[in-house]
Design a protein around this motif. Structure first.
Motif, PDB file in Angstrom:
ATOM      1  N   UNK A 134       0.602  -1.455  -0.021  1.00 52.81           N
ATOM      2  CA  UNK A 134      -0.193   0.192  -0.280  1.00 52.81           C
ATOM      3  C   UNK A 134       0.649   1.417  -0.360  1.00 52.81           C
ATOM      4  N   UNK A 135       0.110   1.979  -0.657  1.00 51.41           N
ATOM      5  CA  UNK A 135       1.026   3.700   0.411  1.00 51.41           C
ATOM      6  C   UNK A 135       0.674   4.656   1.405  1.00 51.41           C
ATOM      7  N   UNK A 136      -0.660   4.374   2.006  1.00 52.81           N
ATOM      8  CA  UNK A 136      -0.459   4.684   3.141  1.00 52.81           C
ATOM      9  C   UNK A 136      -1.172   3.318   3.760  1.00 52.81           C
ATOM     10  N   UNK A 137      -0.829   3.225   5.215  1.00 51.49           N
ATOM     11  CA  UNK A 137      -1.075   2.017   6.232  1.00 51.49           C
ATOM     12  C   UNK A 137      -1.593   2.900   7.151  1.00 51.49           C
ATOM     13  N   UNK A 138      -2.700   2.908   7.982  1.00 48.71           N
ATOM     14  CA  UNK A 138      -3.712   3.261   9.043  1.00 48.71           C
ATOM     15  C   UNK A 138      -3.930   2.710  10.050  1.00 48.71           C
ATOM     16  N   UNK A 139      -2.997   2.484  11.082  1.00 49.01           N
ATOM     17  CA  UNK A 139      -2.470   2.051  11.956  1.00 49.01           C
ATOM     18  C   UNK A 139      -3.117   2.013  13.205  1.00 49.01           C
ATOM     19  N   UNK A 140      -3.842   0.845  13.863  1.00 44.31           N
ATOM     20  CA  UNK A 140      -4.931   1.596  15.534  1.00 44.31           C
ATOM     21  C   UNK A 140      -3.542   0.617  16.238  1.00 44.31           C
ATOM     22  N   UNK A 141      -3.496   0.867  17.229  1.00 40.23           N
ATOM     23  CA  UNK A 141      -2.314   0.407  18.439  1.00 40.23           C
ATOM     24  C   UNK A 141      -3.070  -0.639  19.168  1.00 40.23           C
ATOM     25  N   UNK A 142      -5.160  -0.521  19.446  1.00 41.20           N
ATOM     26  CA  UNK A 142      -5.339  -1.960  20.036  1.00 41.20           C
ATOM     27  C   UNK A 142      -6.327  -2.778  19.777  1.00 41.20           C
ATOM     28  N   UNK A 143      -4.952  -3.986  19.615  1.00 39.91           N
ATOM     29  CA  UNK A 143      -5.996  -4.918  18.403  1.00 39.91           C
ATOM     30  C   UNK A 143      -5.652  -6.176  19.049  1.00 39.91           C
ATOM     31  N   UNK A 144      -6.400  -7.149  18.802  1.00 40.11           N
ATOM     32  CA  UNK A 144      -6.699  -8.114  19.356  1.00 40.11           C
ATOM     33  C   UNK A 144      -5.706  -9.509  19.397  1.00 40.11           C
ATOM     34  N   UNK A 151      -2.273  -8.736  18.242  1.00 39.41           N
ATOM     35  CA  UNK A 151      -1.462  -8.354  17.950  1.00 39.41           C
ATOM     36  C   UNK A 151      -0.706  -6.500  19.011  1.00 39.41           C
ATOM     37  N   UNK A 152       0.418  -6.485  20.039  1.00 34.28           N
ATOM     38  CA  UNK A 152       0.757  -4.904  20.069  1.00 34.28           C
ATOM     39  C   UNK A 152       0.930  -3.712  18.597  1.00 34.28           C
ATOM     40  N   UNK A 153       0.372  -3.055  18.649  1.00 38.58           N
ATOM     41  CA  UNK A 153      -0.212  -2.285  17.550  1.00 38.58           C
ATOM     42  C   UNK A 153       1.481  -1.323  17.027  1.00 38.58           C
ATOM     43  N   UNK A 154       1.920  -1.582  18.288  1.00 35.28           N
ATOM     44  CA  UNK A 154       2.956  -0.885  18.068  1.00 35.28           C
ATOM     45  C   UNK A 154       4.349  -1.919  17.787  1.00 35.28           C
ATOM     46  N   UNK A 155       4.086  -2.888  17.769  1.00 32.48           N
ATOM     47  CA  UNK A 155       4.637  -4.013  17.283  1.00 32.48           C
ATOM     48  C   UNK A 155       5.244  -4.054  15.532  1.00 32.48           C
TER      49      UNK A 155
END
Length: 231
Positions: free
Chosen positions: A47-57, A59-63
């Motif tokens: 993708x050109x852009x990834x929108x990522x939430x940190x609170x995932x069921x 995986x840790x979003x920061x990882x």
């Protein structure tokens, strides 16, 4: 081709809102609720852009952000309900390009994406730069040494490196970096720049106590000392 934006968020309402807003704005979209599905899709397309939430069921979003920064050339924008300064600083240090706090205005997300897509692509210098025994390949986000070994760099690190290579032997102030690279000025931006420059120095095999190429001019900014040829 129309830019592709991927959305990683476990809230169905957020995924639906972002997908609808971005589609109306002219982007292609893919939305995922889990990191495993998201990462599987990345093996098929970039993708050109990834929108990522940190609170995932799953995986840790920061990882996820850190892995994206190391392996993908996409712009990374965190969208999270975590509003603490330290969360923003950590996200930027791990390689994110921007950080948007929930609740958000969908129009702001569109504006941030467009600003990021305009950023490093404004340059007419090309996608390959040779300097002091190194070759920077911005099309595949890799630094190639004289011996042919390659070291990947993140999109965020690439923005900083390109800024230096486009203005060799010229002082670049923090204010100029903020204006060129975008993002809100302040402690989190300064910390993120320090981390990205430190990582670039490591990848360029610089002596951290006496770097040869990327010099810090204390109280003023940075200067890149090297001859650069763009191809």
């Amino acid at each position: 081709m129309t830019a592709l934006v991927t959305i990683l968020d476990d809230e169905p309402a957020i995924r639906a809102l972002l997908s609808e807003t971005l589609t109306e704005a002219g982007f292609r979209c893919q939305a995922f609720a889990r990191a495993t599905e998201f990462e599987a899709a990345l093996r098929r397309t970039t993708p050109d852009v990834c929108l990522v939430d940190l609170g995932l069921p799953d995986r840790d979003g920061l990882s996820v952000v850190h892995r994206l920064a190391l392996e993908q050339g996409a712009t990374i924008i965190i969208i999270s309900g975590r509003a603490q300064v330290q969360d923003r600083v950590t996200g930027l240090e791990l390689g994110a390009d921007d950080y948007i706090i929930k609740p958000f205005d969908p129009a702001e997300v569109v504006a941030r994406i467009r600003a990021r897509l305009r950023g490093p692509r404004r340059s007419a210098t090309g996608n390959t730069a040779r300097f002091e025994g190194w070759t920077a390949h911005f099309d595949r986000y890799a630094l190639e040494a004289d011996d042919g070994t390659e070291t990947p760099f993140s999109h965020a690190e690439g923005e900083v490196l390109r800024l230096f290579l486009e203005s060799p032997k010229r002082l670049i102030s923090r204010a100029q970096m903020q204006e060129s690279l975008g993002g809100a000025a302040g402690e989190s931006f300064d910390r993120a720049m320090d981390v990205r420059i430190s990582r670039l120095r490591t990848k360029l095999r610089e002596d951290p106590r006496n770097p040869r190429l990327i010099k810090t001019i204390y109280g003023a900014g940075y200067i890149f000392l090297g001859e650069v040829v763009w191809e």
